[in-house]
Design a protein around this motif. Structure first.
Motif, PDB file in Angstrom:
ATOM      1  N   UNK A 156       0.860  -1.176   0.000  1.00 25.23           N
ATOM      2  CA  UNK A 156       0.000   0.000   0.000  1.00 25.23           C
ATOM      3  C   UNK A 156       0.898   1.228   0.000  1.00 25.23           C
ATOM      4  N   UNK A 157       0.599   2.180  -0.888  1.00 24.26           N
ATOM      5  CA  UNK A 157       1.388   3.410  -0.995  1.00 24.26           C
ATOM      6  C   UNK A 157       0.475   4.614  -0.803  1.00 24.26           C
ATOM      7  N   UNK A 158       0.580   5.293   0.344  1.00 20.85           N
ATOM      8  CA  UNK A 158      -0.232   6.490   0.549  1.00 20.85           C
ATOM      9  C   UNK A 158       0.226   7.636  -0.366  1.00 20.85           C
ATOM     10  N   UNK A 159      -0.738   8.416  -0.823  1.00 18.74           N
ATOM     11  CA  UNK A 159      -0.453   9.608  -1.641  1.00 18.74           C
ATOM     12  C   UNK A 159       0.523   9.328  -2.777  1.00 18.74           C
ATOM     13  N   UNK A 160       0.282   8.271  -3.527  1.00 23.56           N
ATOM     14  CA  UNK A 160       1.240   7.802  -4.526  1.00 23.56           C
ATOM     15  C   UNK A 160       1.172   8.530  -5.867  1.00 23.56           C
ATOM     16  N   UNK A 161      -0.056   8.718  -6.405  1.00 19.12           N
ATOM     17  CA  UNK A 161      -0.205   9.265  -7.758  1.00 19.12           C
ATOM     18  C   UNK A 161      -1.206  10.422  -7.727  1.00 19.12           C
ATOM     19  N   UNK A 162      -0.869  11.506  -8.438  1.00 20.35           N
ATOM     20  CA  UNK A 162      -1.744  12.676  -8.513  1.00 20.35           C
ATOM     21  C   UNK A 162      -2.798  12.432  -9.588  1.00 20.35           C
ATOM     22  N   UNK A 163      -4.066  12.266  -9.165  1.00 15.07           N
ATOM     23  CA  UNK A 163      -5.177  11.978 -10.073  1.00 15.07           C
ATOM     24  C   UNK A 163      -6.368  12.845  -9.687  1.00 15.07           C
ATOM     25  N   UNK A 164      -6.983  13.451 -10.670  1.00 16.11           N
ATOM     26  CA  UNK A 164      -8.217  14.219 -10.467  1.00 16.11           C
ATOM     27  C   UNK A 164      -8.061  15.249  -9.344  1.00 16.11           C
ATOM     28  N   UNK A 165      -6.931  15.955  -9.344  1.00 12.17           N
ATOM     29  CA  UNK A 165      -6.730  17.072  -8.433  1.00 12.17           C
ATOM     30  C   UNK A 165      -6.203  16.752  -7.043  1.00 12.17           C
ATOM     31  N   UNK A 166      -5.844  15.502  -6.774  1.00 13.57           N
ATOM     32  CA  UNK A 166      -5.336  15.160  -5.436  1.00 13.57           C
ATOM     33  C   UNK A 166      -4.379  13.975  -5.514  1.00 13.57           C
ATOM     34  N   UNK A 168      -3.445  10.433  -4.518  1.00 10.11           N
ATOM     35  CA  UNK A 168      -4.310   9.295  -4.173  1.00 10.11           C
ATOM     36  C   UNK A 168      -3.494   8.110  -3.668  1.00 10.11           C
ATOM     37  N   UNK A 169      -4.055   7.434  -2.654  1.00  8.01           N
ATOM     38  CA  UNK A 169      -3.488   6.183  -2.162  1.00  8.01           C
ATOM     39  C   UNK A 169      -3.661   5.104  -3.227  1.00  8.01           C
ATOM     40  N   UNK A 170      -2.736   4.161  -3.247  1.00  9.36           N
ATOM     41  CA  UNK A 170      -2.809   3.050  -4.204  1.00  9.36           C
ATOM     42  C   UNK A 170      -2.364   1.748  -3.564  1.00  9.36           C
ATOM     43  N   UNK A 171      -3.019   0.669  -3.971  1.00  6.46           N
ATOM     44  CA  UNK A 171      -2.539  -0.669  -3.670  1.00  6.46           C
ATOM     45  C   UNK A 171      -1.596  -1.064  -4.796  1.00  6.46           C
TER      46      UNK A 171
END
Length: 183
Positions: A156-166, A168-171
C-alpha cells in the motif's frame, strides 16, 4: 486452406491485442467520451483528436512505453486499452500497467482476456520479468481484474499518484514470469 497473418499480436477466443495507431483516434476518442462516467474518477483517456494524437504518439514512439488496444475479434471494435508504462530493461525487466475498458465492453470479461494476452506478450516477446499495477483501493473493478489475472497484492502506498486534483493512495499489485508459469 492457406494461413493468413493475423492483425493481432495475440488472440484469445473473443479479443485480440494490437498496438495503437494514429488511425484509431476517431474510434478511441468516441469510446472515451461514451465512457466518461465509467472512468471517473479513476482515469481520463484522451477524448479529443489532439489529445489522442499526443497520447498515441507517446505510446508509439517512446521505448519505455507499449500501448495495446483490446479489440473484439468479431468486428474488430476497440473494447479497451492496456498500456505498459515505465518499462525498465537491464536487471529489472519491469513495467507498470494501466488499463481501461470502454463502457460498451465493461463487465463482459473482454478486459480479463485482453490483460491475460498482454501479460503473455510482455513475458514472451517483450522479455519482461515483472509487471506491476497500482490501483486506488476504491477501484474495485481494477483490483478484481488484477486479482483474476494472477497478480498478488504487494503493498500500500499512501499519496502515490496525482489523479483528479489530489494525491491518491494506491494498492500495489504485481506478477512475475515465474508466477505466471506456475499459475
Amino acid at each position: 486452406m492457406p494461413h493468413t497473418a493475423s492483425r493481432y499480436l495475440a488472440e484469445g477466443p473473443r479479443v485480440g491485442i494490437r498496438h495503437f495507431t494514429y488511425e484509431d483516434g476517431a474510434e478511441f476518442t468516441a469510446r472515451a467520451r461514451e465512457s466518461k462516467d465509467l472512468h471517473h474518477p479513476w482515469l481520463f483517456p484522451p477524448d479529443s483528436p489532439n489529445a489522442y494524437t499526443a497520447y498515441a504518439g507517446r505510446l508509439i514512439e517512446d521505448r519505455t512505453k507499449a500501448g495495446f488496444l483490446v479489440c473484439e475479434i468479431d468486428g474488430g471494435g476497440i473494447a479497451g486499452f492496456i498500456n505498459i508504462n515505465n518499462i525498465v530493461e537491464g536487471g529489472f525487466q519491469c513495467g507498470a500497467l494501466g488499463y481501461g475498458a470502454f463502457a460498451h465492453a465493461a463487465g463482459r470479461g473482454l478486459m480479463r482476456e485482453g490483460l491475460d494476452l498482454v501479460v503473455g506478450h510482455a513475458f514472451g516477446p517483450m522479455r519482461l520479468h515483472r509487471l506491476e499495477i497500482n490501483a486506488q483501493p476504491q477501484n474495485t473493478g481494477s483490483i478484481a481484474l488484477a486479482r483474476s489475472c494472477g497478480f498478488r497484492l504487494e503493498g500500500f502506498s499512501p499519496n502515490m499518484i496525482f489523479i483528479d486534483g489530489a494525491w491518491r493512495d494506491h494498492e500495489r499489485w504485481a506478477i512475475t514470469a515465474e508466477m505466471r508459469a506456475s499459475g
